[in-house]
Design a protein around this motif. Structure first.
Motif, short mmCIF file in Angstrom:
data_model
loop_
_atom_site.label_atom_id
_atom_site.label_comp_id
_atom_site.label_asym_id
_atom_site.label_seq_id
_atom_site.Cartn_x
_atom_site.Cartn_y
_atom_site.Cartn_z
N SER A 80 -5.40 0.07 -0.42
CA SER A 80 -4.58 -0.13 -0.22
C SER A 80 -2.69 -0.14 -0.59
O SER A 80 -3.02 -0.39 -1.65
N ARG A 81 -2.46 1.34 0.39
CA ARG A 81 -0.98 1.13 0.05
C ARG A 81 0.16 -0.33 0.46
O ARG A 81 0.53 -0.63 -0.71
N TYR A 82 -0.41 -1.16 1.07
CA TYR A 82 0.24 -2.36 1.05
C TYR A 82 0.40 -3.45 -0.80
O TYR A 82 0.76 -3.57 -1.14
N ILE A 83 -1.02 -2.79 -0.78
CA ILE A 83 -1.15 -3.63 -2.31
C ILE A 83 -0.58 -2.95 -3.29
O ILE A 83 -0.18 -3.05 -4.42
N GLN A 84 -0.72 -1.37 -3.10
CA GLN A 84 -0.07 -0.56 -4.35
C GLN A 84 1.65 -0.94 -4.17
O GLN A 84 2.24 -1.15 -5.22
N ALA A 85 2.24 -0.99 -2.44
CA ALA A 85 3.68 -1.25 -3.18
C ALA A 85 3.55 -3.18 -3.46
O ALA A 85 4.26 -3.19 -4.15
N LEU A 86 2.61 -3.63 -3.49
CA LEU A 86 3.23 -5.44 -3.88
C LEU A 86 2.75 -5.56 -5.32
O LEU A 86 3.88 -5.82 -6.14
N VAL A 87 1.85 -4.45 -5.43
CA VAL A 87 1.73 -3.87 -7.36
C VAL A 87 2.96 -3.22 -8.14
O VAL A 87 3.55 -3.99 -8.74
N LEU A 99 -1.07 -12.41 -10.21
CA LEU A 99 -1.01 -12.24 -9.13
C LEU A 99 -1.28 -10.10 -8.69
O LEU A 99 -1.48 -9.79 -8.49
N GLU A 100 -0.15 -10.03 -9.88
CA GLU A 100 -0.02 -8.31 -10.16
C GLU A 100 -1.81 -8.22 -10.74
O GLU A 100 -2.83 -7.33 -10.29
N GLN A 101 -2.74 -8.80 -11.46
CA GLN A 101 -3.90 -8.79 -11.75
C GLN A 101 -4.66 -8.28 -10.72
O GLN A 101 -6.16 -7.88 -10.63
N GLU A 102 -4.52 -9.13 -10.29
CA GLU A 102 -5.63 -9.67 -8.92
C GLU A 102 -5.63 -8.73 -7.75
O GLU A 102 -6.08 -7.73 -7.24
N CYS A 103 -4.52 -7.79 -7.59
CA CYS A 103 -4.51 -7.25 -6.88
C CYS A 103 -5.00 -5.47 -7.73
O CYS A 103 -5.39 -4.77 -6.49
N LEU A 104 -4.82 -5.12 -8.61
CA LEU A 104 -4.60 -4.20 -9.97
C LEU A 104 -6.80 -4.51 -9.37
O LEU A 104 -7.37 -3.19 -9.65
#
Length: 66
Positions: free
Chosen positions: A42-49, A27-32
């Protein structure tokens, strides 16, 4: 260590999980991957990572993995 609580849009989270599985990624790799492709980060994606990294570090520390 402080605790970060995120409110996650369940549809977006499910979409990220499906895309990660389809691409054989974490999931982290997909977000990155999405952050790298996007001009508008996206701040949302950055926070999720960040949350995923913290969880992984905590898991490794509790398992004794460096």
């Amino acid at each position: 260590m402080g605790r970060l609580v995120l409110e996650v849009d369940t549809q977006l989270y499910a979409s990220l999980q499906r895309a990660a599985r389809a691409g054989n990624l974490s999931l982290e790799q997909e977000c990155l991957r999405r952050l790298e492709e996007s001009e508008c980060h996206s701040r949302y994606i950055q926070a999720l990572v960040s949350e995923l990294r913290a969880d992984e570090e905590q898991r490794r520390a509790s398992d004794g993995i460096t």
